[in-house]
Enzyme design. Structure first.
Site, PDB file in Angstrom:
ATOM      1  N   LYS A   1       0.846  -1.196   0.000  1.00  0.00           N
ATOM      2  CA  LYS A   1       0.000   0.000   0.000  1.00  0.00           C
ATOM      3  C   LYS A   1       0.885   1.251   0.000  1.00  0.00           C
ATOM      4  CE  LYS A   1      -0.314  -0.432   5.027  1.00  0.00           C
ATOM      5  NZ  LYS A   1      -1.059  -1.088   6.109  1.00  0.00           N
TER       6      LYS A   1
ATOM      7  N   MET B   1      11.157  24.533   2.816  1.00  0.00           N
ATOM      8  CA  MET B   1      10.316  23.641   2.021  1.00  0.00           C
ATOM      9  C   MET B   1      11.131  22.797   1.048  1.00  0.00           C
ATOM     10  SD  MET B   1       7.019  24.500  -0.362  1.00  0.00           S
ATOM     11  CE  MET B   1       6.121  25.350   0.916  1.00  0.00           C
TER      12      MET B   1
ATOM     13  N   ARG C   1     -10.388  -0.642  15.087  1.00  0.00           N
ATOM     14  CA  ARG C   1     -10.098   0.217  13.947  1.00  0.00           C
ATOM     15  C   ARG C   1     -10.881  -0.234  12.722  1.00  0.00           C
ATOM     16  NH1 ARG C   1      -4.173   0.601  11.124  1.00  0.00           N
ATOM     17  NH2 ARG C   1      -4.784  -1.524  10.574  1.00  0.00           N
TER      18      ARG C   1
ATOM     19  N   TYR D   1      15.576  30.796   7.720  1.00  0.00           N
ATOM     20  CA  TYR D   1      14.397  31.460   8.278  1.00  0.00           C
ATOM     21  C   TYR D   1      14.547  31.723   9.771  1.00  0.00           C
ATOM     22  CZ  TYR D   1      11.505  30.716   4.112  1.00  0.00           C
ATOM     23  OH  TYR D   1      10.969  30.752   2.850  1.00  0.00           O
TER      24      TYR D   1
HETATM   25  C1  LIG Z   1      -0.265  -2.013   6.823  1.00  0.00           C
HETATM   26  C2  LIG Z   1      -0.818  -3.323   7.214  1.00  0.00           C
HETATM   27  C3  LIG Z   1       0.006  -4.466   7.216  1.00  0.00           C
HETATM   28  C4  LIG Z   1       1.495  -4.379   7.061  1.00  0.00           C
HETATM   29  O1  LIG Z   1       2.016  -3.958   8.299  1.00  0.00           O
HETATM   30  P1  LIG Z   1       3.562  -3.795   8.604  1.00  0.00           P
HETATM   31  O2  LIG Z   1       3.612  -3.438  10.039  1.00  0.00           O
HETATM   32  O3  LIG Z   1       4.027  -2.707   7.710  1.00  0.00           O
HETATM   33  O4  LIG Z   1       4.224  -5.090   8.295  1.00  0.00           O
HETATM   34  C5  LIG Z   1      -0.594  -5.697   7.418  1.00  0.00           C
HETATM   35  N1  LIG Z   1      -1.924  -5.798   7.674  1.00  0.00           N
HETATM   36  C6  LIG Z   1      -2.742  -4.707   7.725  1.00  0.00           C
HETATM   37  C7  LIG Z   1      -4.181  -4.889   8.030  1.00  0.00           C
HETATM   38  C8  LIG Z   1      -2.210  -3.443   7.513  1.00  0.00           C
HETATM   39  O5  LIG Z   1      -3.011  -2.372   7.594  1.00  0.00           O
END
Ligand SMILES: *Cc1c(COP(=O)(O)O)cnc(C)c1O
Length: 348
Positions: free
Chosen positions: A35, A291, A130, A243
């Protein structure tokens, strides 16, 4: 001399995946979580390298990410959507052959109605509060859902990066109570859970951050970030830099200005705290991080180099994140979209 260069060693990433894969039993599958543009590394090259290394199942957050990943990987590998089946996504889920992890009764109904017979998984909430079905919800719909043939039942640990935290065992017990006796493959662990040991592995693990060698896993470091020096000047004793005049030269100093800043994820909080490196020699940042620019004291170097390193052997992602008051996850996912990403260590 051009823009900042973020070099990414794909061989280090695949070696980390193999090392995490080797920690679980041979019949436990190791997926790859890619992701957020594969944690900032660039999903195209990273996902391809992982597929070549043997990963057959990938996780992303949204259907849009899944659609992109399908184009990268082609048909075959399974692409799971952690956000589940969101309203309006049915066509994309069907056309790109995505597998949503359904996380509420509303999503289950939406999916079974819109795409009967299409692959899905279920996400259970075992205490993190969550995402996923609560135990009572699961009890109410489990029979119906199991009849529809989910490919995976999963949950997520809240405190897996703290091995002694009682939450780990509590969530494990809840997961077992919610899923024992079902014949669907089960998954509980991301990187932290893999390190907790075999009781947490079930049929599939989902490492993300560990692929990047960052905490809680201590693997190979795939990252090197070199920032170009675009100007150098002599700052006389007593003169300010940057700055708000937060720094004044205590004596005559040579100050290099490098092209990168908080717009590239190098937090303003790093001002006055972080060092850049020329080979083995540290060079302190002086004044405020702005920046797009950072000012660095290079008085002690024999000559001003073309580049100074922000991430490398002397300053890992985890160390830099700690200096910025954050974690590797946040640092990596915010690293400059405008950086020139250069890949090495992969076959294609
Ligand atoms: C992001 C995520 C992972 C991966 O987690 P890491 O700690 O980066 O290995 C696995 N499962 C779910 C549900 C996640 O949201």
């Amino acid at each position: 001399m051009g823009s900042a260069i973020l070099s990414i060693d794909l061989e280090a990433i695949t070696a980390n995946w193999r090392a995490l894969d080797a920690m679980s039993a041979p019949d436990c599958q190791t997926a790859a979580v890619v992701k957020a543009n594969a944690y900032g590394s660039g999903i195209t090259r990273t996902a391809r390298a992982l597929a070549q290394a043997g990963a057959r199942r990938f996780f992303v957050a949204t259907s849009e990410e899944g659609a992109t990943l399908r184009t990268v990987l082609g048909a075959g590998p399974q692409i799971n959507i952690l956000g589940g089946h969101m309203a309006g996504d049915a066509e994309m889920i069907r056309d790109r052959q995505l597998t949503p992890m359904l996380n509420s009764i509303e999503q289950i109904m939406r999916h079974l109605e819109a795409l009967p017979g299409h692959a899905f998984g279920v996400q259970l909430d075992t205490g993190m509060n969550r995402l996923g079905l609560e135990p009572a919800e699961w009890q109410a719909v489990a029979e119906l859902v199991l009849q529809a043939g989910p490919e995976l039942v999963m949950s997520h640990l809240a405190c897996a990066d703290e091995p002694d935290h009682p939450m780990n065992e509590a969530q494990l017990a809840t997961f077992l109570a919610m899923t024992d006796g079902i014949e669907v493959p089960r998954s509980l662990s991301a990187t932290g859970g893999i390190l907790l040991g075999p009781a947490y592995h079930f049929d599939l693990t989902r490492p993300g951050i560990g692929l990047h060698g960052a905490a809680p896993f201590h693997g190979h470091n795939p990252y090197h970030l070199a920032l170009p020096v675009i100007q150098t000047r002599l700052v006389a004793a007593g003169e300010p830099v940057g700055y708000s005049n937060t720094w004044h030269a205590p004596e005559d100093r040579i100050i290099a200005t490098v092209l990168s800043g908080y717009a590239d994820g190098l937090h303003r909080k790093l001002s006055g705290k972080v060092r850049l490196w020329h080979g083995d020699t540290p060079c302190p940042v002086v004044g405020r991080v702005s920046m797009d620019l950072i000012t660095v004291d290079v008085t002690h170097l024999p000559e001003v180099p073309d580049y100074l390193d922000m991430i490398g052997p002397h300053q890992t992602v985890d160390q830099l994140a700690e200096t910025a008051g954050t974690i590797g996850y946040e640092l990596l996912t915010q690293l400059g979209a405008r950086y020139n990403r250069q890949y090495h260590g992969a076959r294609a």
